[in-house]
Design an enzyme around this catalytic site. Structure first.
Site, PDB file in Angstrom:
ATOM      1  N   CYS B  81     -21.371  -1.719 -14.734  1.00 57.47           N
ATOM      2  CA  CYS B  81     -21.768  -1.478 -15.974  1.00 57.47           C
ATOM      3  C   CYS B  81     -21.890  -2.086 -17.389  1.00 57.47           C
ATOM      4  O   CYS B  81     -23.172  -2.563 -17.507  1.00 57.47           O
ATOM      5  CB  CYS B  81     -20.340  -0.009 -16.334  1.00 57.47           C
ATOM      6  SG  CYS B  81     -20.612   0.847 -18.065  1.00 57.47           S
ATOM      7  N   HIS B 191     -20.375   2.429 -11.604  1.00 51.78           N
ATOM      8  CA  HIS B 191     -19.403   2.296 -10.555  1.00 51.78           C
ATOM      9  C   HIS B 191     -18.442   1.791  -9.836  1.00 51.78           C
ATOM     10  O   HIS B 191     -18.061   3.302  -8.816  1.00 51.78           O
ATOM     11  CB  HIS B 191     -17.905   2.974 -11.892  1.00 51.78           C
ATOM     12  CG  HIS B 191     -17.669   2.230 -13.241  1.00 51.78           C
ATOM     13  ND1 HIS B 191     -17.293   1.717 -14.066  1.00 51.78           N
ATOM     14  CD2 HIS B 191     -18.371   2.763 -14.440  1.00 51.78           C
ATOM     15  CE1 HIS B 191     -17.642   1.200 -15.365  1.00 51.78           C
ATOM     16  NE2 HIS B 191     -18.657   2.654 -15.310  1.00 51.78           N
ATOM     17  N   GLU B 193     -16.401   1.237  -7.870  1.00 51.52           N
ATOM     18  CA  GLU B 193     -14.933   1.339  -7.938  1.00 51.52           C
ATOM     19  C   GLU B 193     -14.252   2.548  -7.947  1.00 51.52           C
ATOM     20  O   GLU B 193     -13.289   2.605  -7.934  1.00 51.52           O
ATOM     21  CB  GLU B 193     -13.711  -0.280  -9.273  1.00 51.52           C
ATOM     22  CG  GLU B 193     -13.931   0.886 -10.527  1.00 51.52           C
ATOM     23  CD  GLU B 193     -15.755   0.081 -10.979  1.00 51.52           C
ATOM     24  OE1 GLU B 193     -16.256   0.206 -10.838  1.00 51.52           O
ATOM     25  OE2 GLU B 193     -15.026   0.718 -11.759  1.00 51.52           O
TER      26      GLU B 193
END
Lengths: 256, 227
Positions: B81, B191, B193
């Site tokens: 990001c 992202h 994650e």
């Protein structure tokens, strides 16, 4: 290829437990937030929203623990709302693993909170929740903002308030129709459409979903960027996967 | 194996750390703002949230810039990001100079005017699950379907000076670069994650990635101090 419309199950939590009849076949413990979150994750939920419905400020620590446990095992975005009052509340939830924090009553009581929070943590993690109720008027429809779980009128015009929150740095709006919430009659599509047309930030439609078609209507008619629902998923009536299939059949882009 | 997640005080790194721990149970994942710990780790994750001017300021407030520049040359390096955006020369967000590890600019969506797609207004931030077109073969894409969806939330996007560094493209509504790759650096706008199976797979691939292995096509500029 384009952005998928998000489907967001909403879970009410108090005392570290999911409440309001979550009814999935094969759940060992329907009150365990981690287990419920995992189930929605398996079904293809695009995000999860946890609403802390604890009335008092005691027990807020339990919510932080819930977020920590869920975030360690479920790798999709998590939004947490309910009773968020200060920069410190926001920081604790984000540090626990929340990706976004939703602010409702406190934004009305202290409009600078949204600006401060967006400045400090970034707009991407600040959701402003607006509970709106129709005002009986002649001419164009109007809605008023309510706070305290929909119990207290504020006199604020919902659209004007939404624009103000966007200008203050909100990253998206969670828009709930108080008229439709709990009715299963579908979203207040006029309200959703008014917000979606007015605002440049994403709008999540909420309140009133009773069927899978209602979800699609929120996107096709209301132009919502995301749709949130609780009871149709909790009671095992429908899965998130079924909702996505219906949306895809109606030409809405969803994440498989 | 020690994996450093660089912490410069901007936002929640817990999700990143938890996801890396999840895919690399044997590894020691260190969320750290210590330059020494960053320099001594075997792999480095460089996340970022919020606004780029704040991110650059906080990075410098912790005197982490030299360490980041060093490991961006010498270790398997994953930017996420704003961690992707900071690698570039300059961002329009607050007219902020970046680290200049990669040539190019960071621009805002819709700065050319209102964005529309099929008559529908496109919102900024670009938030939600969008597809990534893998524009080159790379070990980090291994086992991930082309056009898999990842979770995005951002208002700015990178425009690399070297179009060949694009590893992934996404449409919103026009194509933008959503992943870049050069040598030991892989950096993504989305992202991982928060991107479920595809995201975890990418992180697992990163944990196992050796940019300096023989025959790796992603190897373009091998640093002298190979580890």
């Amino acid at each position: 290829m384009s952005l998928a419309t998000r489907i967001i199950p909403c879970l009410d939590v108090t005392g570290g437990r999911v409440v309001k009849g979550v009814n999935f076949v094969g759940l060992r413990d329907a009150g365990d937030p981690v287990e419920v979150a995992k189930r929605y994750d398996d079904q293809g939920a695009d995000e999860l929203t946890f609403l802390d419905i604890t009335a008092s400020s005691d027990g807020r620590d339990t919510m932080v623990q819930v977020v920590e446990q869920v975030a360690a095992q479920v790798f999709i975005p998590l939004t947490v709302g309910g009773g968020v009052r200060s920069i410190d509340d926001i920081r604790r939830l984000l540090n626990a693993g929340a990706d976004k924090v939703s602010i409702n009553t406190a934004a009305v009581q202290n409009p600078d909170l949204v600006r401060d929070a967006a400045g400090r943590f970034g707009s991407q993690c600040i959701v402003v929740a607006i509970d709106a109720r129709r005002v009986p008027v002649d001419g164009p429809a109007k809605w008023e903002v309510f706070t305290h779980g929909g119990r207290r009128a504020t006199g604020l015009d919902a659209l004007v308030w939404g624009r103000r929150m966007q200008d203050a740095g909100a990253g998206e709006i969670l828009l709930t129709s108080m008229d439709r919430d709990g009715t299963k009659l579908g979203f207040d599509l006029e309200l959703v459409r008014a917000f979606s047309d007015e605002l440049a930030i994403p709008v999540i439609a909420s309140g009133g979903v009773g069927s899978l078609e209602h979800l699609s209507d929120g996107v096709l008619v209301g132009k919502a960027d995301a749709v949130l629902a609780a009871s149709i998923f909790h009671y095992g009536e429908f899965t998130v996967g079924q909702a996505k299939r219906v949306m895809a059949e109606r030409g809405i882009e969803v994440r498989a | 194996m020690r994996i450093a997640v660089i912490d410069y005080g901007m936002g929640n790194l817990r999700s990143v750390a938890k996801a890396v721990e999840h895919v690399a149970p044997g590894a020691e994942v260190l969320v750290t703002s210590s330059a020494a710990e960053v320099l001594s780790a075997e792999r480095v994750v460089f996340p970022g949230q919020g606004a780029m001017p704040d991110c650059m300021r906080e990075l410098d407030a912790r005197a982490l810039r030299p360490a980041v520049l060093e490991v961006a040359r010498t270790k398997p390096f994953l930017g996420i990001c704003i961690g992707l955006q900071m690698l570039f020369d300059h961002s329009d967000e607050g007219d902020t100079p970046g680290l200049g590890v990669l040539g190019g600019e960071v621009r805002r969506f819709g700065s050319e005017g209102l964005m529309e797609d099929a008559g529908r207004r496109l919102k900024v931030p670009h938030m939600g699950w969008n597809q990534v077109r893998q524009s080159l073969a790379h070990p980090l894409w291994q086992g991930i379907e082309n056009l898999a969806r990842f979770y995005f939330v951002h208002s700015y996007y990178v425009v690399p000076a070297d179009p060949g560094s694009a590893a992934g493209m996404t449409d919103y509504p026009r194509p933008f670069v959503s992943a870049v790759s050069t040598g030991n650096i892989f950096a993504v706008q989305f992202h991982p994650e928060k991107s479920h199976t595809a995201g975890l797979k990418l992180l697992a691939n990163f944990v196992n990635w050796n940019p300096w292995s023989v025959g790796d096509p992603s190897l373009s500029d091998r640093p002298s101090e190979k580890r």
